[in-house]
Design an enzyme around this catalytic site. Structure first.
Site, PDB file in Angstrom:
ATOM      1  N   HIS A   1      70.151  20.905 -25.082  1.00 39.95           N
ATOM      2  CA  HIS A   1      70.227  21.641 -26.352  1.00 39.95           C
ATOM      3  C   HIS A   1      69.241  21.134 -27.405  1.00 39.95           C
ATOM      4  O   HIS A   1      69.157  21.693 -28.490  1.00 39.95           O
ATOM      5  CB  HIS A   1      71.657  21.621 -26.906  1.00 39.95           C
TER       6      HIS A   1
HETATM    7  C1  UD1 Z   1      74.677  19.817 -33.292  1.00 41.67           C
HETATM    8  C2  UD1 Z   1      74.262  18.437 -33.770  1.00 41.67           C
HETATM    9  C3  UD1 Z   1      73.814  17.605 -32.577  1.00 41.67           C
HETATM   10  C4  UD1 Z   1      74.860  17.592 -31.486  1.00 41.67           C
HETATM   11  C5  UD1 Z   1      75.178  19.029 -31.105  1.00 41.67           C
HETATM   12  C6  UD1 Z   1      76.215  19.089 -30.013  1.00 41.67           C
HETATM   13  C7  UD1 Z   1      73.216  18.296 -36.011  1.00 41.67           C
HETATM   14  C8  UD1 Z   1      71.942  18.123 -36.719  1.00 41.67           C
HETATM   15  N1  UD1 Z   1      73.129  18.500 -34.684  1.00 41.67           N
HETATM   16  O1  UD1 Z   1      73.511  20.446 -32.801  1.00 41.67           O
HETATM   17  O2  UD1 Z   1      73.592  16.286 -33.015  1.00 41.67           O
HETATM   18  O3  UD1 Z   1      74.385  16.867 -30.370  1.00 41.67           O
HETATM   19  O4  UD1 Z   1      75.656  19.698 -32.276  1.00 41.67           O
HETATM   20  O5  UD1 Z   1      76.598  20.384 -29.716  1.00 41.67           O
HETATM   21  O6  UD1 Z   1      74.261  18.230 -36.622  1.00 41.67           O
HETATM   22  N2  UD1 Z   1      76.278  27.854 -32.975  1.00 41.67           N
HETATM   23  C9  UD1 Z   1      77.193  28.705 -32.395  1.00 41.67           C
HETATM   24  N3  UD1 Z   1      78.504  28.351 -32.442  1.00 41.67           N
HETATM   25  C10 UD1 Z   1      78.931  27.209 -33.031  1.00 41.67           C
HETATM   26  C11 UD1 Z   1      77.984  26.368 -33.612  1.00 41.67           C
HETATM   27  C12 UD1 Z   1      76.668  26.694 -33.567  1.00 41.67           C
HETATM   28  O7  UD1 Z   1      76.852  29.735 -31.855  1.00 41.67           O
HETATM   29  O8  UD1 Z   1      80.146  26.944 -33.029  1.00 41.67           O
HETATM   30  C13 UD1 Z   1      74.851  28.198 -32.956  1.00 41.67           C
HETATM   31  C14 UD1 Z   1      74.253  28.189 -34.346  1.00 41.67           C
HETATM   32  O9  UD1 Z   1      74.320  29.438 -34.927  1.00 41.67           O
HETATM   33  C15 UD1 Z   1      72.827  27.705 -34.137  1.00 41.67           C
HETATM   34  C16 UD1 Z   1      72.936  26.870 -32.872  1.00 41.67           C
HETATM   35  O10 UD1 Z   1      74.169  27.164 -32.258  1.00 41.67           O
HETATM   36  O11 UD1 Z   1      71.979  28.782 -33.903  1.00 41.67           O
HETATM   37  C17 UD1 Z   1      72.779  25.413 -33.169  1.00 41.67           C
HETATM   38  O12 UD1 Z   1      73.887  24.902 -33.936  1.00 41.67           O
HETATM   39  P1  UD1 Z   1      73.724  23.667 -34.963  1.00 41.67           P
HETATM   40  O13 UD1 Z   1      75.045  23.257 -35.502  1.00 41.67           O
HETATM   41  O14 UD1 Z   1      72.643  23.983 -35.895  1.00 41.67           O
HETATM   42  O15 UD1 Z   1      73.162  22.473 -34.114  1.00 41.67           O
HETATM   43  P2  UD1 Z   1      73.438  22.038 -32.634  1.00 41.67           P
HETATM   44  O16 UD1 Z   1      72.220  22.322 -31.832  1.00 41.67           O
HETATM   45  O17 UD1 Z   1      74.743  22.565 -32.135  1.00 41.67           O
END
Ligand code: UD1
Length: 364
Positions: free
Chosen positions: A209
């Site tokens: 990821h």
């Molecule tokens: C976050 C953490 C990372 C951790 C990872 C585990 C930060 C900077 N990063 O990264 O350290 O290893 O979580 O999963 O805090 N999304 C969904 N559903 C959700 C949450 C997010 O669809 O419940 C989508 C968001 O819209 C976004 C993407 O997933 O497009 C990334 O989510 P984001 O929270 O920005 O960071 P992660 O890559 O999940």
């Protein structure tokens, strides 16, 4: 004493769960400690959030700040604003944050600006890679936190170098491993195991990821192709994080790959425990594979968890898909290092943390 516990994103939930269970245990023994659980809502999907609460018996949060997704600045700012309000309404003696996600940093800042103590569980680890948002979160959090519950002597050393005195540092081990050990007898075989006729030690688990691996579709394709070509007749189970989904859709994969949504904790650990090896860019999975003694190939340039490489079953393979081949070949040759387990990664970290908190605050 009153503690506010913060959890925001998937890797936080397994770190906070055993601390909650321990607090409840000592409450029953008559210790004067109460807690409020704040979910920032950074992760909000059933599969990235709610299922962990259910499986790990984490109580419903006292409040969910429902911040959801956004740019880093938007997400951080929203968490700070909403958490500040929560702290004004329910002022604790200490805020306890875990890990390195945006929620960790944002809540630490809000608390310190209100002169509330902050303790950082997993403080002091460093990747030295300023392109990782998590490294920035770690540095900012640790620059203002009052107490550090650390996973390694190296973390303590890093914190000392940054000016923190020994009286703030507590080498206690790894709460994620508390959760791993507590759940070893509760693991659940995921439906996909029999549906795909998987056999123990005859398949790989892949999780990806990090932006450096998944945000460029060509790069991701190259990476998966190299894995496919080198992995002999092993099947490859790939639970896909929402961030990875977008580009994965553009790539045609062979039927060696078993693509699935993110799994629950008990199902995921079952899968890892029975796998031949894991290919990942996650932080926590490097630690869990070390404790379970499963070979782990980490597709990153660096790791903030170097003991998983020096002591455990992990190796760092970098992020250039053109250079992965020798690492994968070594893996499938069957000559992987055996590995040991770092000090205090023994399943008893949360009692050490809660005991220390009670000690610090008994005189205040
Ligand atoms: C976050 C953490 C990372 C951790 C990872 C585990 C930060 C900077 N990063 O990264 O350290 O290893 O979580 O999963 O805090 N999304 C969904 N559903 C959700 C949450 C997010 O669809 O419940 C989508 C968001 O819209 C976004 C993407 O997933 O497009 C990334 O989510 P984001 O929270 O920005 O960071 P992660 O890559 O999940």
């Amino acid at each position: 004493m009153k503690v506010t516990l913060v959890a925001g994103a998937r890797p936080n939930f397994m770190k906070i769960a055993p601390i909650i269970h321990e607090i409840k245990k000592v409450q029953k023994q008559g210790k004067k400690i109460s807690f409020r659980l704040v979910h920032t809502g950074q992760h909000y999907d059933e599969k990235l959030s709610h299922s962990f609460f259910k499986q790990l018996n984490i109580p419903e949060p006292d409040v969910n700040l429902e911040v959801g997704s956004g740019s880093h600045a938007e997400q951080t700012a929203n968490i700070m604003t909403r958490f500040e309000k929560e702290l004004i309404e329910n002022r604790p003696d200490i805020v306890l944050v875990v890990g390195d996600v945006n929620s960790t940093m944002a809540c630490s800042i809000s608390a310190k600006k209100l002169n509330i103590d902050v303790a950082h569980v997993e403080g002091g680890i460093r990747s030295r890679d300023m392109e990782m948002p998590e490294e920035i979160n770690r540095l900012v959090t640790d620059s203002i936190a009052d107490y550090f519950f650390t996973t390694s002597e190296l973390a303590n050393k890093n914190l000392r170098k940054e000016g923190h005195g020994n009286h703030k540092l507590f080498l206690v081990g790894n709460t994620m491993i508390d959760t791993l050990k507590a759940n070893m007898n509760r693991l659940k075989k995921p439906a996909l195991f029999d549906e795909n006729n998987l056999k123990p030690k005859k398949y790989l688990v892949v999780t990806l990821h990090r932006p450096s691996n998944v945000d460029d579709a060509e790069n991701l394709k190259m990476l998966l192709n190299t894995l496919e070509e080198t992995s002999k007749d092993y099947k490859i189970v790939f639970p896909v994080h929402p961030r990875t989904q977008k580009n994965l859709k553009k790539i045609k994969l062979s039927d060696k790959f078993i693509i699935t949504d993110p799994l629950g904790y008990l199902e995921f650990v079952y899968l890892v425990k029975n796998s031949f090896a894991v290919i990942t860019d996650s932080g926590g999975i490097q630690e869990e594979t070390t404790v379970m003694k499963i070979p782990c190939v980490t597709l990153r340039k660096n790791t903030e968890r170097p003991e998983t490489v020096t002591e455990g079953t992990n190796i760092l393979a970098g992020i250039d898909p053109y250079k992965f081949r020798p690492h994968f070949q070594k893996l499938f040759s069957g000559k992987w290092k055996k590995g040991g387990v770092p000090k205090f990664w023994d399943g008893k970290t949360s009692p050490r943390i809660v005991k220390q908190l009670l000690k610090i605050y008994s005189g205040k």
